[in-house]
Design an enzyme around this catalytic site. Structure first.
Site, mmCIF file in Angstrom:
data_model
loop_
_atom_site.group_PDB
_atom_site.id
_atom_site.type_symbol
_atom_site.label_atom_id
_atom_site.label_comp_id
_atom_site.label_asym_id
_atom_site.label_seq_id
_atom_site.Cartn_x
_atom_site.Cartn_y
_atom_site.Cartn_z
ATOM 1 N N GLU A 279 9.348 26.926 22.901
ATOM 2 C CA GLU A 279 8.867 26.725 24.274
ATOM 3 C C GLU A 279 9.989 26.998 25.282
ATOM 4 O O GLU A 279 9.765 27.570 26.350
ATOM 5 C CB GLU A 279 8.362 25.282 24.406
ATOM 6 C CG GLU A 279 7.345 25.085 25.497
ATOM 7 C CD GLU A 279 6.625 23.744 25.302
ATOM 8 O OE1 GLU A 279 5.455 23.780 24.897
ATOM 9 O OE2 GLU A 279 7.242 22.688 25.521
ATOM 10 N N GLU A 282 10.401 30.617 25.580
ATOM 11 C CA GLU A 282 9.237 31.170 26.281
ATOM 12 C C GLU A 282 9.401 30.990 27.796
ATOM 13 O O GLU A 282 9.132 31.911 28.576
ATOM 14 C CB GLU A 282 7.948 30.477 25.793
ATOM 15 C CG GLU A 282 6.687 31.083 26.405
ATOM 16 C CD GLU A 282 5.419 30.316 26.039
ATOM 17 O OE1 GLU A 282 5.477 29.352 25.248
ATOM 18 O OE2 GLU A 282 4.354 30.696 26.576
ATOM 19 N N SER A 319 1.807 27.133 27.912
ATOM 20 C CA SER A 319 2.679 27.718 26.897
ATOM 21 C C SER A 319 1.802 28.166 25.730
ATOM 22 O O SER A 319 0.810 27.509 25.406
ATOM 23 C CB SER A 319 3.668 26.652 26.425
ATOM 24 O OG SER A 319 4.182 27.002 25.163
ATOM 25 N N LYS A 358 -6.048 14.889 17.679
ATOM 26 C CA LYS A 358 -5.383 15.706 16.652
ATOM 27 C C LYS A 358 -6.360 16.059 15.531
ATOM 28 O O LYS A 358 -6.198 17.062 14.856
ATOM 29 C CB LYS A 358 -4.169 14.968 16.079
ATOM 30 C CG LYS A 358 -3.002 14.873 17.055
ATOM 31 C CD LYS A 358 -2.245 16.185 17.149
ATOM 32 C CE LYS A 358 -1.179 16.128 18.226
ATOM 33 N NZ LYS A 358 -0.645 17.455 18.566
ATOM 34 N N CYS A 517 1.983 9.872 24.048
ATOM 35 C CA CYS A 517 1.406 9.601 22.717
ATOM 36 C C CYS A 517 1.503 8.138 22.297
ATOM 37 O O CYS A 517 0.711 7.689 21.471
ATOM 38 C CB CYS A 517 2.085 10.453 21.665
ATOM 39 S SG CYS A 517 1.795 12.182 21.925
HETATM 40 FE FE1 HC1 Z 1 2.317 13.512 19.996
HETATM 41 FE FE2 HC1 Z 1 3.374 15.727 19.492
HETATM 42 S S1 HC1 Z 1 4.345 14.144 20.757
HETATM 43 S S2 HC1 Z 1 1.460 15.515 20.696
HETATM 44 O O1 HC1 Z 1 1.811 12.894 21.458
HETATM 45 O O2 HC1 Z 1 3.979 17.147 20.596
HETATM 46 O O3 HC1 Z 1 -0.333 12.952 18.775
HETATM 47 O O4 HC1 Z 1 3.641 11.103 18.776
HETATM 48 O O5 HC1 Z 1 2.794 14.210 17.212
HETATM 49 O O6 HC1 Z 1 1.901 17.585 17.629
HETATM 50 O O7 HC1 Z 1 5.894 15.822 17.913
HETATM 51 C C1 HC1 Z 1 0.675 13.072 19.210
HETATM 52 C C2 HC1 Z 1 3.067 11.956 19.281
HETATM 53 C C3 HC1 Z 1 2.810 14.373 18.349
HETATM 54 C C4 HC1 Z 1 2.540 16.918 18.295
HETATM 55 C C5 HC1 Z 1 4.934 15.839 18.452
#
Ligand code: HC1
Length: 583
Positions: A279, A282, A319, A358, A517
């Site tokens: 990222e 990018e 992104s 997720k 999260c």
């Molecule tokens: Fe998350 Fe991530 S921070 S999105 O909130 O970018 O669910 O904890 O796992 O994939 O690393 C969630 C948390 C997580 C991803 C990462």
């Protein structure tokens, strides 16, 4: 301030306070099933009744403001009797299937019935037919029969997320919470964030539970089942298993996962460091080549679904990086499979996530990076189809597996993640809290651009729980403006600026849930502001404790680029780690 009397004692409270808030602030517990602090006072449950001198009827304390010299009673025979009647009326239509309910032993309705000494509901059910379950979503299940019409889910969806995917439909005794035309959550603009189920006082809204599928994988000797754990899980799993809110339980969690039978225990944080590499480069590419700016982070799947539904014209701002969960799956079934000499078809990847969305993300059509890779490299490895991530479980589901597996969590030893996908940095730890992805990216971007070590890695101006935060940051000679938003309602503010052409930002982080999260829909319940604060603090403490705090210094990430990917944004990265979006 004004003075009032509560239960014969004098108090003073700020003007405009409601009776309920005032009582709670001085330790007088008034029960309620619909009130949500700072979100909703819809006064639908009728449980928070109190007596006010001079008032003919009992009043609902959640919506009644204090007036000077008010005299309030919170515990009289009349109050107790009326609270019991109202609770019994709510219970009349509620199935008494507590033993098999997902929220058994953690249900506000059950607890209140116990606290008020309810032995039976004296009222007949008014609902004649059992209503069908809504199982259309890959992440969330709704059982309208268990709903007590408290409206909390509706309020959270509307006023915290600004989505309004659900509302009351039908009338009178037929009233229920439903979706547009009863189409079901899976067929409307629901983002799968799960904030509704966190506030549901009963088991009417729950996650789509997949623990049995994981048990089956673990007992299949022909499979190699890997597990990855998200940053925010390590500060909430302890709560789920009886420890203090915000306890950091990384080592015990690793140990528990080995006990449960996973072949290798890896870390999503490894992939968070990888995300920062991809990222970060990018963003630099877009800045150099006059690409679409501001660029917005793409790791929070509820947010991705939100922008796809509500602002498809702004998708070019996202992104193209997959989320760390998905990057992990692609790398596990290619790089790791090769390194360990395992046929990728027999690898299963299970994620432990703080997030219900997720589950949806793992099922998206475009998350087949490893499968496509093997199709081109070695067809024998590619059939039948396999996804990058097989199953995403929530923190609560892992807690349930630990209980079912007879694990005494608090007495487990502390163990380390397996290698080579288990090493991570303080930067990756911060991903779990709002502002963390931005801070992690800025640590790497600053050093990559200036080619000098950062004097201070703490970007404190973007930390905290304010819904929208911004900062000016120097990347070498260039100063950029960045912004951070959590909750989709706050995201909308930044998106509207982009739409109007007034956004001053170069880089934006958006997380779907309150606090990021740590406040995800898969976390331990209750998941209120106090719990979120403790989980977040715990992650920031862990960042300071870790020796390596910048993603680009993660030795396993450096090794991955050296041995496999070769460079950030290179051809292989594009095949495995980047994606597109659905309009
Ligand atoms: Fe998350 Fe991530 S921070 S999105 O909130 O970018 O669910 O904890 O796992 O994939 O690393 C969630 C948390 C997580 C991803 C990462």
């Amino acid at each position: 301030f004004l003075s009032v009397t509560i239960d014969d004692k004098r108090y003073s409270f700020p003007q405009g306070s409601k009776i309920l808030d005032a009582c709670l602030s001085v330790g007088i517990k008034i029960p309620t099933l619909c009130y949500l602090k700072d979100v909703s006072t819809n006064a639908s449950c009728g449980i928070c009744l109190v007596e006010v001198k001079g008032a003919k009827h009992l009043v609902r304390s959640c919506i009644t403001s204090l007036i000077p010299d008010m005299e309030i009673k919170t515990n009289t025979e009349r109050i107790r009797k009326n609270r019991r009647i109202n609770l019994e009326l709510l219970m009349a239509n509620h199935p008494l299937s507590c033993l098999t309910c997902d929220r058994n032993l953690n249900c506000e309705l059950q607890n209140l019935a116990h606290d008020l000494g309810i032995q039976e509901s004296r009222f007949p059910a008014t609902r004649k037919k059992r209503l069908p379950l809504d199982e259309t979503s890959p992440a969330i299940v709704r059982d309208p029969n268990k709903c007590i019409l408290c409206n909390r889910c509706i309020e959270v969806c509307a006023s915290v997320q600004g989505v309004s995917a659900i509302d009351i439909t039908h009338r009178g005794t037929e009233s229920r919470v439903s979706t547009f035309m009863d189409k079901g959550l899976g067929n409307i603009a629901c983002t799968n964030c799960g904030q509704c189920l966190l506030v549901c006082p009963t088991g009417s809204i729950t996650q789509k539970t997949q623990t049995q599928e994981v048990w089956s994988m673990l007992s299949d000797p022909n499979l190699v089942t890997l597990v990855q754990t998200a940053p925010a899980v390590r500060v909430a799993l302890g709560e789920e298993l009886g420890m203090e809110e915000g306890s950091l339980v990384t080592g015990k969690m690793v140990s528990a996962l080995r006990h449960l039978g996973f072949s290798k225990v890896f870390d999503t944080q490894f992939a968070a460091d990888l995300t920062i590499m991809e990222e970060g480069y990018e963003l630099l590419k877009r800045m150099k080549e006059q690409g679409v700016l501001p660029m917005i982070t793409s790791c929070s799947p509820g947010w991705i679904k939100y922008i796809e539904h509500f602002y498809p014209e702004l998708l070019a701002h996202l992104s193209t990086c997959k989320s760390p969960q998905q990057m992990f799956g692609s790398i596990a079934k290619t790089y790791y499979a090769k390194k360990a000499g395992i046929d990728p078809k027999i690898i299963r990847v299970v994620s432990i996530m703080p997030c219900t969305a997720k589950k949806f993300e793992a099922k998206r059509e475009e998350v087949d990076g490893a499968y496509r890779y093997w199709k081109e490299e070695n067809k024998e490895y590619a059939e039948p189809f396999f996804p990058d991530v097989d199953i995403a479980l929530t923190t609560r589901e892992l807690g349930a597996m630990c209980r079912e597996g007879g694990i005494d969590f608090s007495s487990l030893p502390v163990e380390m993640f397996d290698s080579p996908l288990g090493e991570s940095t303080g930067a990756a730890t911060l991903f779990g809290s709002t502002g963390g992805v931005m801070e992690a990216a800025l640590r790497t971007l600053s050093e990559v651009v200036s080619k000098k070590p950062l004097v201070d890695v703490n970007f404190t101006e973007i930390r905290g729980m304010e819904g929208l935060r911004e900062a000016k940051v120097a990347l070498g000679e260039t100063e950029i403006q960045v912004a951070v938003a959590h909750t989709l309602k706050n995201a909308r503010v930044l998106l509207e600026q982009i739409k109007q052409g007034t956004s001053p930002y170069t880089f934006i982080e958006i997380m779907t849930c309150p606090g990021g999260c740590i406040g995800g829909g898969g976390q331990s319940i209750p998941s209120d502001a106090a719990a979120r604060e403790k989980r977040s603090k715990s992650l920031y403490r862990e960042d300071v404790r870790l020796e390596i705090r910048k993603s680009h210094e993660n030795p396993e990430i450096q090794q991955l680029y050296k041995e496999f990917l070769l460079e950030p944004l290179g051809p292989l990265s594009h095949r495995l780690l980047h994606t597109g979006y659905v309009v």
